[in-house]
Design a protein around this motif. Structure first.
Motif, PDB file in Angstrom:
ATOM      1  N   UNK A  68       0.682  -1.215  -0.094  1.00 29.24           N
ATOM      2  CA  UNK A  68      -0.245  -0.085  -0.097  1.00 29.24           C
ATOM      3  C   UNK A  68       0.813   1.364   0.029  1.00 29.24           C
ATOM      4  N   UNK A  69       2.121   0.923   0.267  1.00 33.72           N
ATOM      5  CA  UNK A  69       3.064   2.342   0.333  1.00 33.72           C
ATOM      6  C   UNK A  69       3.278   2.834  -1.277  1.00 33.72           C
ATOM      7  N   UNK A  70       3.400   4.068  -1.155  1.00 32.94           N
ATOM      8  CA  UNK A  70       3.585   4.863  -2.521  1.00 32.94           C
ATOM      9  C   UNK A  70       4.720   4.523  -3.194  1.00 32.94           C
ATOM     10  N   UNK A  71       5.268   4.264  -4.322  1.00 31.59           N
ATOM     11  CA  UNK A  71       6.573   3.866  -4.818  1.00 31.59           C
ATOM     12  C   UNK A  71       7.406   5.331  -4.615  1.00 31.59           C
ATOM     13  N   UNK A  72       8.674   4.964  -4.162  1.00 27.22           N
ATOM     14  CA  UNK A  72       9.647   6.076  -3.950  1.00 27.22           C
ATOM     15  C   UNK A  72      10.803   5.827  -4.311  1.00 27.22           C
ATOM     16  N   UNK A  73      11.773   6.624  -5.060  1.00 25.63           N
ATOM     17  CA  UNK A  73      13.092   6.498  -5.245  1.00 25.63           C
ATOM     18  C   UNK A  73      13.910   7.294  -4.512  1.00 25.63           C
ATOM     19  N   UNK A  74      15.082   6.554  -4.509  1.00 24.24           N
ATOM     20  CA  UNK A  74      16.381   6.950  -3.911  1.00 24.24           C
ATOM     21  C   UNK A  74      16.968   8.064  -4.540  1.00 24.24           C
ATOM     22  N   UNK A  75      17.401   9.448  -4.069  1.00 19.85           N
ATOM     23  CA  UNK A  75      17.749  10.416  -4.925  1.00 19.85           C
ATOM     24  C   UNK A  75      18.971  10.841  -4.090  1.00 19.85           C
ATOM     25  N   UNK A  76      19.709  11.670  -4.689  1.00 19.61           N
ATOM     26  CA  UNK A  76      20.883  12.579  -3.973  1.00 19.61           C
ATOM     27  C   UNK A  76      20.614  13.806  -4.544  1.00 19.61           C
ATOM     28  N   UNK A  77      20.471  14.720  -3.457  1.00 20.02           N
ATOM     29  CA  UNK A  77      19.903  16.076  -3.552  1.00 20.02           C
ATOM     30  C   UNK A  77      20.686  16.852  -2.573  1.00 20.02           C
ATOM     31  N   UNK A  78      21.110  18.077  -3.187  1.00 20.99           N
ATOM     32  CA  UNK A  78      21.994  18.966  -2.567  1.00 20.99           C
ATOM     33  C   UNK A  78      21.024  19.900  -2.013  1.00 20.99           C
ATOM     34  N   UNK A  79      20.965  20.408  -0.543  1.00 23.30           N
ATOM     35  CA  UNK A  79      20.059  21.353  -0.139  1.00 23.30           C
ATOM     36  C   UNK A  79      20.724  22.193   0.669  1.00 23.30           C
ATOM     37  N   UNK A  80      20.467  23.503   0.804  1.00 22.69           N
ATOM     38  CA  UNK A  80      20.895  24.567   1.739  1.00 22.69           C
ATOM     39  C   UNK A  80      21.276  23.984   3.125  1.00 22.69           C
TER      40      UNK A  80
END
Length: 115
Positions: A68-80
């Motif tokens: 029942x969980x939504x599909x998620x993708x692992x990403x790399x993200x630069x955040x301040x």
């Protein structure tokens, strides 16, 4: 396994506590059969608090069955750094809150383009 650099904070909510499968005690077939045979009215649930609307609102996809969980993708993200600090200052679950903000933004932007 916790890193030596960073100590893990104790869970703040019951849903953050997960017992590893190997520590869950086995249930004998006889015990399971006894429990299955109990009629509902024979089970004392008087010490279990009733869930409120707020309790249900606090539940999220992480507590649902995997299918029942939504599909998620692992990403790399630069955040301040200031943004990360802001979300982390609110306590455990900062990634979940960041996801909620991004989802809300995406849903609103999508609604605007449909007009």
């Amino acid at each position: 396994m916790p890193s030596a650099k960073k100590s893990r904070q104790p869970p703040s909510r019951a849903r953050d506590v997960v017992m590893p499968a190997e520590r869950v005690p086995a249930v004998s077939e006889a015990d399971q059969a006894t429990w299955d045979a109990l009629p509902e009215h024979a089970i004392d649930i008087s010490d279990i608090p009733e869930l409120t609307d707020a309790d249900f609102a606090a539940m999220d996809a992480a507590t649902r069955a995997p299918e029942l969980r939504p599909d998620k993708q692992m990403i790399s993200l630069r955040v301040d750094a200031q943004v990360i600090s802001f979300f982390k200052s609110m306590g455990p679950g900062y990634q979940r809150r960041m996801h909620a903000v991004l989802r809300s933004y995406a849903e609103r932007a999508q609604a605007r383009t449909k007009r």
